[in-house]
Each structure stands twice: as structure tokens, then as C-alpha cells.
Design an enzyme around this catalytic site. Structure first.
Site, mmCIF file in Angstrom:
data_model
loop_
_atom_site.group_PDB
_atom_site.id
_atom_site.type_symbol
_atom_site.label_atom_id
_atom_site.label_comp_id
_atom_site.label_asym_id
_atom_site.label_seq_id
_atom_site.Cartn_x
_atom_site.Cartn_y
_atom_site.Cartn_z
ATOM 1 N N LEU A 150 2.463 -22.509 -17.932
ATOM 2 C CA LEU A 150 1.147 -22.616 -17.238
ATOM 3 C C LEU A 150 0.660 -23.708 -18.732
ATOM 4 C CD1 LEU A 150 -0.420 -18.931 -16.927
ATOM 5 C CD2 LEU A 150 0.106 -20.677 -15.114
ATOM 6 N N PRO A 151 0.329 -24.800 -17.860
ATOM 7 C CA PRO A 151 -0.047 -25.945 -18.450
ATOM 8 C C PRO A 151 -0.635 -25.935 -20.268
ATOM 9 C CG PRO A 151 -1.496 -26.010 -16.276
ATOM 10 C CD PRO A 151 -1.500 -24.549 -16.392
ATOM 11 N N THR A 204 3.505 -24.919 -23.182
ATOM 12 C CA THR A 204 3.511 -25.540 -24.529
ATOM 13 C C THR A 204 1.976 -25.126 -25.313
ATOM 14 O OG1 THR A 204 5.845 -26.359 -24.325
ATOM 15 C CG2 THR A 204 4.402 -27.204 -26.417
ATOM 16 N N LYS A 254 7.857 -25.694 -31.128
ATOM 17 C CA LYS A 254 8.346 -26.011 -30.098
ATOM 18 C C LYS A 254 7.604 -27.748 -30.594
ATOM 19 C CE LYS A 254 8.711 -28.033 -26.558
ATOM 20 N NZ LYS A 254 7.653 -27.965 -24.997
ATOM 21 N N LYS A 264 0.340 -34.683 -24.700
ATOM 22 C CA LYS A 264 0.062 -33.603 -25.254
ATOM 23 C C LYS A 264 1.120 -32.582 -26.151
ATOM 24 C CE LYS A 264 0.598 -28.570 -23.407
ATOM 25 N NZ LYS A 264 1.095 -27.814 -22.703
#
Length: 290
Positions: free
Chosen positions: A65-66, A94, A169, A244
Site C-alpha cells: 500500500l502507498p 514502505t 529500507k 517519499k
């Protein structure tokens, strides 16, 4: 094979779900996009009408998901109420470290096992089943998740406890963002100094300046292996997504009291690039600003 609920069939999730189906799993897939559901069906998944329906009866529930707000909402509203306690919940989005930990704690309170497993590799690797997964969670949770992650990736690495996958990450992508800008700067300077880009690549790719940004993802068209630069920077990893991830890294750095001047500057440069209307372009396209 197992029943898998897959929630989030975007550029990354669609390829990942397809590889699970290819491996023989019964994949119940959900996305808000009708087109994404249609593609998933063609890839061997069974489209369902809701995230809850995807999670119900699944041995593994995978989300892609975003942002963290979406992950928390889907887990709270659709997954926790229907997921079997024997299921493993695998979030491949992420998101920030604190949200990942909070989701895992909420899952544990309901007798569920959750891990965070963000990915590296991009759209092509998602489609090819060659992603790298960085997994945060208990040893038992990791082993349960690995059985499914192996069918979508080339490397599945246990980073530590819940939230450690997200930590790995964002640190990795902070490094990637900074090295890509430095690589672009070097090519721009080499050209101004009269060096042929291919000649500079041939030298630097086997010298101390070598990096993944140069040898695997060169930002100059016609140099090195095929990359988004050869497609006018279409596809690949969007600059908006790099921004992001850099923002997540900066938030984590601020919260941890760590000084990251290179990461901060990379975030500023990508911020300007995205604000200039280039958010959909591959992140290596930032060479156009240098």
C-alpha cells in the site's frame, strides 16, 4: 500450496501477486482499481470484492500500500476482524518505522503474527520475482513469512525485530538517492570536461567511484546496461517515491538525533525536482537538472 490474501495491486503489488499465483498459491486479490483486478485475474489470481474478503481464510495476508496511514486503516478495518490466528500478516509497503511497530503490536494483541517486509528492486524485479525483501519481525514470524516471500524474490533477509525491515529500507534508499545524485553530477562534469560518457563509464565502473547507480542504473542513455535513461526516464522508480522514502529517512534521523547532511540535501533536491512536475519520471532523471 496455500491460500494467500493480497491487498494492493499497483505497479509493484500486481507483479508480486502474479508470481505467487505462478508458484501455485490460491491468491485472493483486492485493489480499488478495476483495471488492476482485471490484470490480476489474467495473471491467475482470484479477484475479490473487499480487503476483508481477501484476508478471510488466508494462510498469509500480504499488503502493498502507498503509506502507513493506509496500512493501519486496512489492518484495523479489514484484516484484524477476519484473519485467522494461524495466518502470517506480511506488509511489503514502505512506511515509517513507528507505524510498522504499532501495526505489529496491534496484531500481537489480537493473537496474530505480523512482519514488515519492504522490498528493493523496482517494478521489473517485482514482475520477474527477483525482489530483495528486508524483514522485521520475530524469528518465528520471519520463517513463516519467508515461505511466501521466497516465491516473489531472490533474497529474503531477516533485519531484526518489528520495524527493522523498514529501517533497512529507508537507510538503503537514502544511500541510493544520494549516490544517484553524485553519479549524475559526475557524468555532467565529465561531459563538460570533454570526456566521452562511455569512456568515463568504462573507467569509473572499474575504479573506486563505482556504485550501483552507475553500473546497474546508469543515468545516461546508451551507457551501461539498459536503464530508464534509455527510455527517456519512463518507468522504473518514480522520483515521487524516492522523495517519499527520503522524507521517511529524514523523519527517522530527526527522531533519532542523527545528522544526515547528504541525505537531507538529496531530499531537498528531489523535493524541488518533484515540485517542478517531474514526480512521475524515474528518479535518475534528476540528471536533467544538473
Amino acid at each position: 500450496m496455500a491460500r494467500v490474501g493480497f491487498i494492493g495491486l499497483g505497479n509493484m503489488g500486481g507483479g508480486m501477486a502474479a508470481n505467487l499465483a505462478k508458484a501455485g498459491h490460491d491468491v485472493r486479490a483486492f485493489d480499488l482499481s478495476a483495471e488492476a483486478l482485471e490484470r490480476a485475474e489474467k495473471a491467475g489470481c482470484l479477484p475479490v470484492a473487499s480487503a476483508a474478503e481477501a484476508a478471510e481464510g488466508a494462510e498469509a495476508v500480504i499488503t502493498m500500500l502507498p503509506a502507513g496511514t493506509h496500512v493501519e486503516a486496512v489492518y484495523a478495518d479489514s484484516v484484524f476482524g477476519v484473519a485467522d490466528t494461524a495466518a502470517v500478516l506480511i506488509d511489503c509497503s514502505t512506511i515509517d518505522v513507528e507505524t510498522a511497530k504499532r501495526v505489529a503490536d496491534a496484531a500481537a494483541a489480537k493473537g496474530l503474527t505480523a512482519v514488515d517486509a519492504p522490498v528493493s528492486g523496482g517494478i521489473a524485479a517485482a514482475a520477474a520475482g527477483s525482489l530483495t525483501f528486508m524483514v522485521g519481525g520475530s524469528n518465528a514470524g520471519f520463517e513463516r513469512a519467508k515461505a511466501f516471500l521466497d516465491d516473489m524474490g531472490k533474497a529474503v533477509i531477516h533485519a531484526g525485530g518489528n520495524g527493522a525491515g523498514q529501517a533497512a529500507k529507508i537507510c538503503n534508499n537514502m544511500l541510493l538517492g544520494a549516490t544517484m545524485i553524485a553519479t549524475c553530477e559526475a557524468f555532467a562534469l565529465a561531459e563538460k570536461l570533454g570526456l566521452d560518457p562511455q569512456t568515463f563509464y568504462d573507467i569509473s565502473s572499474v575504479s573506486s567511484g563505482q556504485s550501483w547507480s552507475m553500473t546497474s542504473y546508469c543515468p545516461v542513455a546508451g551507457v551501461g546496461p539498459e536503464s530508464p535513461a534509455d527510455r527517456d526516464f519512463a518507468g522504473g522508480f518514480a522520483a515521487a517515491l524516492m522523495l517519499k522514502d527520503l522524507k521517511l529517512a529524514m523523519e527517522a534521523a530527526q527522531g533519532s538525533g542523527v545528522d544526515t547532511p547528504m541525505g537531507k540535501r538529496a531530499a531537498e533536491l528531489y523535493g524541488a525536482f518533484v515540485e517542478g512536475g517531474q514526480g512521475g519520471m524515474d528518479f535518475s532523471g534528476i540528471i536533467r537538472t544538473l
